[in-house]
Design a protein around this motif. Sequence first.
Motif, PDB file in Angstrom:
ATOM      1  N   SER A 108       0.818  -1.215   0.000  1.00 50.01           N
ATOM      2  CA  SER A 108       0.000   0.000   0.000  1.00 50.01           C
ATOM      3  C   SER A 108       0.853   1.267   0.000  1.00 50.01           C
ATOM      4  CB  SER A 108      -0.928  -0.002   1.216  1.00 50.01           C
ATOM      5  OG  SER A 108      -0.184  -0.137   2.415  1.00 50.01           O
ATOM      6  N   ARG A 109       2.174   1.129   0.132  1.00 50.56           N
ATOM      7  CA  ARG A 109       3.054   2.291   0.048  1.00 50.56           C
ATOM      8  C   ARG A 109       2.899   2.993  -1.298  1.00 50.56           C
ATOM      9  NH1 ARG A 109       8.586   1.998  -1.443  1.00 50.56           N
ATOM     10  NH2 ARG A 109       8.484  -0.253  -1.135  1.00 50.56           N
ATOM     11  N   HIS A 110       2.515   2.243  -2.320  1.00 49.88           N
ATOM     12  CA  HIS A 110       2.382   2.802  -3.658  1.00 49.88           C
ATOM     13  C   HIS A 110       0.942   3.182  -4.018  1.00 49.88           C
ATOM     14  CE1 HIS A 110       6.511   1.785  -4.407  1.00 49.88           C
ATOM     15  NE2 HIS A 110       6.297   0.497  -4.288  1.00 49.88           N
ATOM     16  N   TYR A 111       0.036   3.070  -3.055  1.00 47.33           N
ATOM     17  CA  TYR A 111      -1.370   3.354  -3.384  1.00 47.33           C
ATOM     18  C   TYR A 111      -1.951   4.370  -2.407  1.00 47.33           C
ATOM     19  CZ  TYR A 111      -6.045   2.549  -5.244  1.00 47.33           C
ATOM     20  OH  TYR A 111      -7.260   2.711  -5.848  1.00 47.33           O
ATOM     21  N   ASP A 112      -2.577   5.391  -2.970  1.00 41.60           N
ATOM     22  CA  ASP A 112      -3.227   6.433  -2.166  1.00 41.60           C
ATOM     23  C   ASP A 112      -4.712   6.092  -2.082  1.00 41.60           C
ATOM     24  OD1 ASP A 112      -4.534   8.727  -1.241  1.00 41.60           O
ATOM     25  OD2 ASP A 112      -3.024  10.062  -2.104  1.00 41.60           O
TER      26      ASP A 112
END
Length: 223
Positions: A108-112
């Motif tokens: 989820s580090r790459h998803y807002d």
Amino acid sequence: MAQAGGDAKKIWVTLGGLPLSIELQWPFHRSGSGADFWVLHGDIRLEGSDGLHAPVAVNLSATVREVLPSLEAKDAEIPVINALRKEVDRKQIEFVKSGKLRPVAFSSRHYDFKRGKWVFGKATDEVIAEFLERKVYWGTKLSGIGATAIQVWIADPAEAQYLETSLEHLLEVARRLAGDGLVRMDEDFAASTDALMGQAEKFDSAMRTAVEELEKKHAFERG
């Protein structure tokens, strides 16, 4: 005139100037360890090098699995490729001639979640212009077709996502490069000019520097 991505090898350029080709073994499959994640094996090749590559295992978290329509390439390939490029940008991936499979977190580090979109860092116009120059240069040089016979796709949704910009803005910046005589535009595609290919040392030097920085980091970590 051939288009890169058709008969030519697809080249993914990083922000640091590394030309990569990425082979992924679709689809994701459930981890055999019993953990709650899915795995996708792949191999990242550093093009223009002496056989350097990085075998990877992309580990998809259950949280991110929920935002993907499916685990097939049609729904997951673009963010996976951009997550891998971002790991290279962060110097987390080492390129070797033979090496062990490296786990890479696709989390989820790459998803807002608030905005419902993938985020890999918003690039400035200066960064986008440099990126597009490198993209056309490496796409041309590594195509194996010839500088006068290759067109590189500029309006690529994967690049827009990676740079956190729009397809329209990518084309706008590319047209500025055309105005400077570095590329020739044909709708959504760009072809290199002699002026661009004449700057080979600049692009090759950026690649060498990026590889050296990667090697120094991983040599330091090994002690």
